[in-house]
Scaffold this active site. Structure first.
Site, PDB file in Angstrom:
ATOM      1  N   LYS A 161      25.268  12.740 -11.204  1.00  0.00           N
ATOM      2  CA  LYS A 161      24.667  13.331  -9.991  1.00  0.00           C
ATOM      3  C   LYS A 161      23.619  12.344  -9.493  1.00  0.00           C
ATOM      4  O   LYS A 161      22.499  12.286 -10.005  1.00  0.00           O
ATOM      5  CB  LYS A 161      24.030  14.679 -10.347  1.00  0.00           C
ATOM      6  N   GLY A 215      11.785  15.972 -14.000  1.00  0.00           N
ATOM      7  CA  GLY A 215      12.244  15.686 -15.370  1.00  0.00           C
ATOM      8  C   GLY A 215      11.798  16.756 -16.351  1.00  0.00           C
ATOM      9  O   GLY A 215      12.566  17.184 -17.214  1.00  0.00           O
ATOM     10  N   GLU A 232      13.616  10.060 -18.579  1.00  0.00           N
ATOM     11  CA  GLU A 232      12.733   8.924 -18.296  1.00  0.00           C
ATOM     12  C   GLU A 232      12.097   9.173 -16.936  1.00  0.00           C
ATOM     13  O   GLU A 232      12.809   9.411 -15.948  1.00  0.00           O
ATOM     14  CB  GLU A 232      13.508   7.610 -18.327  1.00  0.00           C
ATOM     15  N   CYS A 266       9.682   2.274 -11.626  1.00  0.00           N
ATOM     16  CA  CYS A 266       8.869   3.012 -12.599  1.00  0.00           C
ATOM     17  C   CYS A 266       7.993   2.061 -13.388  1.00  0.00           C
ATOM     18  O   CYS A 266       6.948   2.450 -13.894  1.00  0.00           O
ATOM     19  CB  CYS A 266       9.771   3.813 -13.530  1.00  0.00           C
ATOM     20  N   GLU A 358       1.132   8.755 -10.065  1.00  0.00           N
ATOM     21  CA  GLU A 358       2.001   7.666  -9.608  1.00  0.00           C
ATOM     22  C   GLU A 358       2.112   7.721  -8.079  1.00  0.00           C
ATOM     23  O   GLU A 358       2.377   8.780  -7.512  1.00  0.00           O
ATOM     24  CB  GLU A 358       3.390   7.850 -10.223  1.00  0.00           C
TER      25      GLU A 358
END
Ligand code: NAD
Length: 460
Positions: A161, A215, A232, A266, A358
């Site tokens: 996906k 996540g 991750e 990332c 982030e």
């Protein structure tokens, strides 16, 4: 980007009027059907044997190499990846499939002596069934492949996906991969949260890469079903520069790690920690290096910093530096497309969101540390723990610091960006959950171990 609940639309980030794709999202019911077809195809794929799986993965690698130029151009157009970096990603993707093509021949277990008496004890690793892979848009070929190739090598079927923003890349990848594999063994399920959620509800093992918020929800749902899961997630990565470092070289590495692909990795550097006397020369060298980063059209092979993925991503970067007085950058260029200039800010107030969250863009904060211990404390003070780079000429100081860095990856005299696909990859804290990806670690994740006790017939 999803324009409406039932439509998947993807745009060229450098030219938003250029629409690559507009398709109906399949919905949760169709997603469940895709998983069932994969489940039906998986036993024959496993039973076909190691040689067939190895040959299939090798054939995929050859096909990707043969279509490298076309795939790189597609990544430039759909996700705004600068051409030189897109070419490197495609080459790496083929290498990943080639690396895992050897895996079916690797030992699948071990033989042990019995504790007492005759017989044998064996362990054997077996695939889970259907691997559900949920991926972000920023590495549209490499991340799906570093999940799919080990899952397939181990004998699983795969349902991928992709992020809506990278749907055209995923569909083209599937067109190139599928001819090498039996029907139903590798399927792309386009869509967003609805289809992703349906995959989490149905797959036998789940591998997620993306933001920490999503996540963590995927981990909770998969764990509630008792399904193995790895996630991750985001990063807020630091680079520590010691006074003995080659400051010019460190500044060049940092500029690439801050502004390469507009900071949309990332592993990008978002905090630069200068130790003691490194602060003044590093400030000067890094400002100069960031000013010199080739920025603009991602189709130009010289470009290092291209556009951001979408309007909201660009606006979020602008919000993050507002009111801080940038040392360099801090502007949104006047041109079509979603661009932001490579930016360095200093004197950021304690608790500012740039020191906690982030921000996926080409900007970093410059911080001062009294000594290495202080720098390590600053590095570890955030909720994330993906990667730290350390820049120094002295191995003693490096080793002293490396032991105490709470990140999954530590890179000495190298940019924080960059991944070796044959070694374990992953973060600590809010950056990673569950077993590592890549290398041999991935083969273990996509299998579970069975223990066999073999006793001679008639043994007492
Ligand atoms: P995202 O979390 O928005 O989306 C990731 C994937 O999850 C997409 O396929 C999305 O459609 C899907 N998804 C969204 N909601 C879902 C739900 N409720 N259930 C199931 N699936 C759902 O992330 P993104 O914007 O595509 O990617 C950027 C993020 O990815 C950044 O945070 C970046 O740090 C992270 N990232 C991490 C790594 C790593 O290896 N640590 C690598 C690349 C990117």
């Amino acid at each position: 980007m999803t324009a409406a609940a039932s439509l998947i639309t993807s745009h060229n980030p450098a030219d938003p009027a250029d629409v690559l794709l507009e398709i109906a999202a399949p919905g949760a019911f169709a997603a469940a059907g895709t998983v069932e077809r994969a489940r039906a195809a998986q036993p024959d794929w496993l039973a076909g044997g190691a040689a067939a799986r190895s040959a299939a993965l090798g054939a995929v690698a050859d096909t990707l190499d043969a279509h490298a130029a076309e795939l790189a151009t597609l990544a430039v157009r759909e996700v705004g990846k600068p051409l030189t970096e897109a070419r490197a990603e495609v080459a790496r993707t083929a290498a990943i499939w080639r690396y895992y093509a050897q895996a079916p021949y690797e030992p699948a277990g071990a033989v042990h002596e019995t504790a007492t008496g005759p017989g044998l004890l064996l362990t054997r690793r077996r695939p889970h069934g259907v691997a559900g892979l949920i991926t972000p848009w920023n590495f549209p070929f490499a991340i799906p492949s570093w999940k799919a190739a080990p899952a397939l090598a181990a004998g699983n079927a795969v349902v991928l996906k992709p992020a809506p923003e990278a749907t055209a890349c995923a569909q083209r990848l599937a067109e190139l991969v599928r001819p090498a594999l039996p029907d139903g063994v590798f399927t792309v399920l386009p869509g967003g949260a609805t289809e992703g959620g349906a995959l989490v509800s149905a797959a036998d093992v789940l591998s997620f890469t993306g933001s920490t918020a999503v996540g963590r929800a995927v981990v909770c749902d998969a764990t509630a079903r008792g399904v193995p899961v790895q996630a991750e997630m985001g990063g807020l990565n630091a680079a520590i520069v010691l006074p003995d470092a080659d400051i010019g070289r460190a500044a060049a590495h940092l500029a690439a790690a801050i502004a390469g692909y507009a900071g949309q990795k990332c592993t990008a550097t978002s905090r630069v920690i200068a130790v003691g006397a490194a602060l003044d020369p590093l400030r000067e060298a890094l400002c100069e290096a960031l000013r010199s980063v080739p920025s603009g059209d991602p189709a130009d092979p010289a470009t290092v910093c291209g556009p951001l993925i979408g309007r909201s991503a660009r606006d979020q970067v602008g919000d993050a530096w507002r009111g801080l007085g940038a040392l360099v950058g801090g502007t949104v260029p006047e041109r079509p497309g979603w661009y932001a200039a490579p930016t360095l800010v200093e004197k950021v107030p304690a608790g500012h969101r740039l020191l906690r969250e982030e921000v996926f863009g080409p900007l970093a904060v410059l911080l001062a540390a009294d000594d290495l211990d202080h720098a390590v404390r600053i590095t570890n003070s955030v909720p994330y723990g993906l990667v730290t780079s350390v820049h120094t000429a002295g191995l003693d100081a490096a080793l002293h610091g490396l032991d105490r860095l709470d990140t999954g990856l530590i890179r000495l005299n190298a940019p924080s960006t960059g991944v070796d696909f044959h070694l374990p990859f992953g973060g600590t804290k809010a950056s990673g959950h569950g077993p590592r990806e890549q290398g041999r670690a991935a083969l273990e994740f996509y299998t579970s171990s069975r223990t066999y006790t073999l006793s001679p017939a008639g043994a007492t």
